[in-house]
Design a protein around this motif. Structure first.
Motif: not given
Length: 100
Positions: A49-72
């Motif tokens: 989930d984390v990897y897919q969220a980072l790959a989709a965003a294509g940029k560095a993200m904070s933990v909160a941003e990853i959680a929101k993007a991955a819905k976890i």
């Protein structure tokens, strides 16, 4: 003299009532504890989930941003990020998580 004492008693009683109301109306707020199943299978799924969220965003993200993007939950982001850090797939860049 009697009037002065009566006025002082009323003022003191009003202060006590106001103080009592102020302390009784405050409510304690606390975060709900999130239970995360710590198993190899769950950690692997969260890593995906984390990897897919980072790959989709294509940029560095904070933990909160990853959680929101991955819905976890953020705790699950930490679990997945730990897995990916161990594998060398992500790195820390200015307190943000990015793909390696």
């Amino acid at each position: 003299m009697a009037e002065k004492k009566a006025t002082e008693k009323k003022a003191t009683a009003a202060k006590k009532t106001t103080a009592a109301k102020a302390t009784t109306t405050k409510r304690a707020t606390c975060k709900k504890a999130v239970e995360v199943a710590v198993s190899a299978e769950n950690a692997g799924f969260r890593a995906g989930d984390v990897y897919q969220a980072l790959a989709a965003a294509g940029k560095a993200m904070s933990v909160a941003e990853i959680a929101k993007a991955a819905k976890i939950a953020t705790e699950e982001v930490y679990l997945g990020t730990g897995w990916l850090l161990k594998e060398g797939k992500v790195k820390n860049e200015d307190n943000l998580v990015t793909l390696a």
